[in-house]
Design a protein around this motif. Structure first.
Motif, PDB file in Angstrom:
ATOM      1  N   ARG A  47       0.826  -1.204   0.000  1.00 19.09           N
ATOM      2  CA  ARG A  47       0.000   0.000   0.000  1.00 19.09           C
ATOM      3  C   ARG A  47       0.862   1.257   0.000  1.00 19.09           C
ATOM      4  NH1 ARG A  47      -5.468  -1.642   2.385  1.00 19.09           N
ATOM      5  NH2 ARG A  47      -5.946   0.548   2.165  1.00 19.09           N
ATOM      6  N   PHE A  48       1.959   1.172   0.743  1.00 15.43           N
ATOM      7  CA  PHE A  48       2.880   2.308   0.806  1.00 15.43           C
ATOM      8  C   PHE A  48       3.422   2.639  -0.590  1.00 15.43           C
ATOM      9  CE2 PHE A  48       7.280   3.715   0.952  1.00 15.43           C
ATOM     10  CZ  PHE A  48       7.180   4.857   1.723  1.00 15.43           C
ATOM     11  N   THR A  49       3.865   1.603  -1.306  1.00 20.70           N
ATOM     12  CA  THR A  49       4.430   1.815  -2.638  1.00 20.70           C
ATOM     13  C   THR A  49       3.396   2.426  -3.580  1.00 20.70           C
ATOM     14  OG1 THR A  49       5.632  -0.223  -2.195  1.00 20.70           O
ATOM     15  CG2 THR A  49       5.879   0.710  -4.360  1.00 20.70           C
ATOM     16  N   GLU A  50       2.179   1.944  -3.459  1.00 21.42           N
ATOM     17  CA  GLU A  50       1.084   2.466  -4.281  1.00 21.42           C
ATOM     18  C   GLU A  50       0.897   3.977  -4.061  1.00 21.42           C
ATOM     19  OE1 GLU A  50      -3.332   1.328  -3.668  1.00 21.42           O
ATOM     20  OE2 GLU A  50      -2.322  -0.515  -4.270  1.00 21.42           O
ATOM     21  N   GLU A  51       0.830   4.363  -2.792  1.00 19.11           N
ATOM     22  CA  GLU A  51       0.652   5.786  -2.444  1.00 19.11           C
ATOM     23  C   GLU A  51       1.850   6.611  -2.905  1.00 19.11           C
ATOM     24  OE1 GLU A  51      -1.682   7.569  -0.423  1.00 19.11           O
ATOM     25  OE2 GLU A  51      -3.028   5.861  -0.266  1.00 19.11           O
ATOM     26  N   LEU A  52       3.044   6.029  -2.687  1.00 19.87           N
ATOM     27  CA  LEU A  52       4.257   6.754  -3.058  1.00 19.87           C
ATOM     28  C   LEU A  52       4.294   7.015  -4.556  1.00 19.87           C
ATOM     29  CD1 LEU A  52       6.938   7.957  -2.011  1.00 19.87           C
ATOM     30  CD2 LEU A  52       8.015   5.764  -2.456  1.00 19.87           C
ATOM     31  N   PHE A  53       3.870   6.023  -5.333  1.00 16.17           N
ATOM     32  CA  PHE A  53       3.841   6.195  -6.785  1.00 16.17           C
ATOM     33  C   PHE A  53       2.856   7.308  -7.171  1.00 16.17           C
ATOM     34  CE2 PHE A  53       5.441   1.644  -7.900  1.00 16.17           C
ATOM     35  CZ  PHE A  53       6.737   2.065  -7.670  1.00 16.17           C
ATOM     36  N   ALA A  54       1.722   7.371  -6.481  1.00 14.79           N
ATOM     37  CA  ALA A  54       0.747   8.422  -6.784  1.00 14.79           C
ATOM     38  C   ALA A  54       1.334   9.801  -6.499  1.00 14.79           C
ATOM     39  CB  ALA A  54      -0.528   8.197  -5.980  1.00 14.79           C
ATOM     40  N   LEU A  55       2.071   9.917  -5.397  1.00 10.65           N
ATOM     41  CA  LEU A  55       2.682  11.211  -5.076  1.00 10.65           C
ATOM     42  C   LEU A  55       3.820  11.544  -6.041  1.00 10.65           C
ATOM     43  CD1 LEU A  55       2.681  11.054  -1.161  1.00 10.65           C
ATOM     44  CD2 LEU A  55       1.342  12.609  -2.593  1.00 10.65           C
ATOM     45  N   LEU A  67      -0.736  17.400  -3.979  1.00  7.87           N
ATOM     46  CA  LEU A  67       0.294  17.409  -2.945  1.00  7.87           C
ATOM     47  C   LEU A  67      -0.178  18.198  -1.724  1.00  7.87           C
ATOM     48  CD1 LEU A  67       3.443  18.032  -5.200  1.00  7.87           C
ATOM     49  CD2 LEU A  67       2.767  15.871  -4.144  1.00  7.87           C
ATOM     50  N   PHE A  68      -0.723  19.382  -1.972  1.00  4.07           N
ATOM     51  CA  PHE A  68      -1.162  20.244  -0.867  1.00  4.07           C
ATOM     52  C   PHE A  68      -2.225  19.552  -0.018  1.00  4.07           C
ATOM     53  CE2 PHE A  68      -3.867  23.468   1.052  1.00  4.07           C
ATOM     54  CZ  PHE A  68      -2.930  24.270   1.684  1.00  4.07           C
ATOM     55  N   ASP A  69      -3.217  18.949  -0.672  1.00  4.43           N
ATOM     56  CA  ASP A  69      -4.280  18.274   0.073  1.00  4.43           C
ATOM     57  C   ASP A  69      -3.743  17.105   0.905  1.00  4.43           C
ATOM     58  OD1 ASP A  69      -6.020  20.046  -1.026  1.00  4.43           O
ATOM     59  OD2 ASP A  69      -6.816  18.672  -2.545  1.00  4.43           O
ATOM     60  N   TYR A  70      -2.858  16.360   0.301  1.00 12.44           N
ATOM     61  CA  TYR A  70      -2.283  15.205   0.999  1.00 12.44           C
ATOM     62  C   TYR A  70      -1.524  15.663   2.250  1.00 12.44           C
ATOM     63  CZ  TYR A  70      -0.627  10.358   1.145  1.00 12.44           C
ATOM     64  OH  TYR A  70      -0.399   9.052   1.494  1.00 12.44           O
ATOM     65  N   PHE A  71      -0.709  16.695   2.101  1.00  9.64           N
ATOM     66  CA  PHE A  71       0.128  17.165   3.207  1.00  9.64           C
ATOM     67  C   PHE A  71      -0.724  17.811   4.309  1.00  9.64           C
ATOM     68  CE2 PHE A  71       3.713  17.986  -0.101  1.00  9.64           C
ATOM     69  CZ  PHE A  71       3.816  16.623  -0.308  1.00  9.64           C
ATOM     70  N   ILE A  86       8.471  10.551   1.883  1.00  6.55           N
ATOM     71  CA  ILE A  86       8.271   9.189   2.384  1.00  6.55           C
ATOM     72  C   ILE A  86       7.487   9.214   3.688  1.00  6.55           C
ATOM     73  CG2 ILE A  86       9.560   7.267   3.395  1.00  6.55           C
ATOM     74  CD1 ILE A  86      11.675   7.926   1.118  1.00  6.55           C
ATOM     75  N   ALA A  87       7.815  10.161   4.537  1.00  4.30           N
ATOM     76  CA  ALA A  87       7.086  10.276   5.807  1.00  4.30           C
ATOM     77  C   ALA A  87       5.625  10.639   5.560  1.00  4.30           C
ATOM     78  CB  ALA A  87       7.756  11.319   6.697  1.00  4.30           C
ATOM     79  N   TYR A  88       5.390  11.583   4.672  1.00  4.87           N
ATOM     80  CA  TYR A  88       4.012  11.947   4.318  1.00  4.87           C
ATOM     81  C   TYR A  88       3.257  10.705   3.826  1.00  4.87           C
ATOM     82  CZ  TYR A  88       4.481  17.120   4.438  1.00  4.87           C
ATOM     83  OH  TYR A  88       4.633  18.421   4.816  1.00  4.87           O
ATOM     84  N   ARG A 101       6.258  13.532  12.799  1.00  2.00           N
ATOM     85  CA  ARG A 101       6.829  14.839  13.094  1.00  2.00           C
ATOM     86  C   ARG A 101       7.201  15.564  11.803  1.00  2.00           C
ATOM     87  NH1 ARG A 101      11.306  18.151  14.546  1.00  2.00           N
ATOM     88  NH2 ARG A 101      12.696  16.765  13.436  1.00  2.00           N
ATOM     89  N   ILE A 102       7.917  14.870  10.918  1.00  2.00           N
ATOM     90  CA  ILE A 102       8.299  15.583   9.703  1.00  2.00           C
ATOM     91  C   ILE A 102       7.134  15.689   8.729  1.00  2.00           C
ATOM     92  CG2 ILE A 102      10.750  15.089  10.065  1.00  2.00           C
ATOM     93  CD1 ILE A 102      10.782  13.206   7.810  1.00  2.00           C
ATOM     94  N   ALA A 103       6.112  14.832   8.896  1.00  2.00           N
ATOM     95  CA  ALA A 103       4.932  14.941   8.019  1.00  2.00           C
ATOM     96  C   ALA A 103       3.966  16.018   8.508  1.00  2.00           C
ATOM     97  CB  ALA A 103       4.225  13.595   7.922  1.00  2.00           C
TER      98      ALA A 103
END
Lengths: 308, 308
Positions: free
Chosen positions: A255-263, A275-279, B197-199, B229-231
């Motif tokens: 799941r992490f890899t999936e999300e990372l690819f989207a970002l 990016l803004f919404d996610y953060f 990655i943290a996000y 913290r960093i996210a």
């Protein structure tokens, strides 16, 4: 002084977790006697020198014999072998517990070796530092930290569970209870996957030849440092965690890899809104952790900078 | 009191970085006067109320006019617009600097707007907390932290560079100097990729329905907490960082994914030796960071637990 919870406690393995247990048990007078055993002669010598355990034994069986509680504090991969070794000497009515970071695999490895008359109540204290070994322990490690108690099955003796909970509460911990599979999934998210990711990022940084090691270290305060702390944990322990919580860890990493690819794609295509919404969303989660008292929002963890 | 390094300093944007600069400049008497401007009326009102800046102005141009040093403390994506706005009022011989987390994109956006007679000396202080806004600043933020000075090109006036270095040193920072592309790569490794990655990990945890939010938060001390913290950093700032350091960030993330896949495969195939060797190696990197004085190895950052 509290009334002792157990007459005799045996700690098998004398690293950070066991040595902190010893000092915490002593602080609150939770046991009449604490015996200990470690596989390495050097560790046993050190333990004797610093007064770790009332009695340091020359075998796991010697330490476990006659104990009311035996706690396996060895790497997850070694639990089964130790259980087999101590099994013949266990006192009827005694409780066996452990402190492993995964629970299903420990139950599968340990339970078959234990006699009928012994209660098996696995547990997992969520506490640690980046140090290991018999000298790294201290009485306050478990203060205000969580310990998850995971009874081996639904039939586990309620009194034995309650008694182990009292011990952990006496050592300063907050105690929670859940079943093994749920524990392994929760920990995959909150601990195992984050550790693997941190290990990976530290490995990448080190591997990058154009950025010298000294620069990575010098500028680590910019974010990287928080990864190195968790990537400094004991290698044997973590190898065993991943090998024994395979399924849940791989699921979370997927799941992490999936999300990372989207970002990554949002970065590549310049999708600033995504990016803004996610953060913004992840920031809210952080607030929850601070409100729950599981961290401080002091600048830089009080590493030096102080608010006026 | 040190001798002032500049007669008048203008801070454009009044968030954590600028407000900490103001208090650090005042602490050491590094400027005769500090003017300030923020786009939002609310921020300007707050600044006036808490005595942030000697004079809070109603436009960026008003704040910059006649200043010996103008520091752009706005998100990376807003730098070009501000440069264009203040350009007509800049004093010949003045220095323009910034505090952005990427440097090549800032140079490309700002330099074309600046008059011949103005020196452009970008900089990047590696310091921060998870808080933002005019009230989050404090004088000690830069003490013993690094500030990287990145002259816009090889012809940048040496005296102007030396003066900006003195200012940062006066605010407590250690100063280093490098070119823009190298800066962006070093920061992609030590800061930008770790943040993304943290996000991501925080987003995954939140998304997983079988593990309730409260469990993720409750057990966050097991590793996850260090990611949150960093996210928790400012979403606008980080959106702009990724959009403006695309190439280096995507390169590092590519390498990261490659390594992560190799470790995932080691877990799947049960290759314990590979995991053990990897974790042993990353642990050594952590030791380097502690020896370099960029972190403490106190248990749990002294969040509560104390060594006896």
């Amino acid at each position: 002084m509290t009334k002792p919870v157990y007459g005799r406690v045996a700690l098998i393995g004398l690293g950070l977790i066991a040595s902190s247990m010893f000092w915490a048990i002593k602080r609150a007078g939770l046991a009449g006697e604490v015996t200990g055993y470690a596989r390495s002669q050097e560790t046993r010598d050190t333990a004797r020198k610093i007064g770790l355990c009332d009695r340091v034994c020359e075998s796991a069986a010697e330490a476990a014999e006659g104990a009311d509680l035996v706690v396996l504090c060895v790497p997850v991969g070694a639990m089964g072998g130790v259980a087999q070794e101590i099994s013949p000497v266990l006192k009827p009515g005694a409780t066996v517990s452990d402190v492993g970071s995964v629970k299903r695999a420990v139950i599968d490895a340990v339970a078959p070796h234990l006699p009928e008359a012994v209660h098996f109540v696995p547990a997992h204290p969520l506490a640690g530092t980046e140090h290991s070994g018999p000298q790294s322990g201290f009485a306050e490690l478990y203060d205000n930290r969580w310990c998850i108690v995971v009874p081996a099955d639904d039939d586990t003796d309620a009194e034995a569970v309650a008694r182990l909970r009292s011990l952990w509460e006496g050592m300063g911990a907050n105690v929670d209870q859940m079943d093994a599979d749920h524990h392994d999934l929760v920990l995959a998210v909150t601990s195992h996957a984050p550790h693997l990711i941190a290990y990976t990022m530290v490995g990448v940084a080190d591997d990058l030849r154009r950025v010298t090691d000294s620069e990575v270290i010098k500028y680590s305060a910019a974010g990287f440092r928080d990864f190195t702390r968790i990537a400094a944990s004991d290698p044997t322990m973590w190898r065993d965690v991943f090998l024994n919580n395979k399924e849940a860890t791989l699921e979370i990493l997927g799941r992490f890899t999936e999300e990372l690819f989207a970002l990554q794609r949002a970065i590549r295509t310049g999708d600033g809104d995504h990016l803004f919404d996610y953060f913004t969303h992840t920031r809210a989660i952080r607030r929850g952790i601070i409100e729950a008292g599981q961290d401080t929002d002091a600048p830089d963890f009080g590493r030096g900078a102080k608010k006026p």
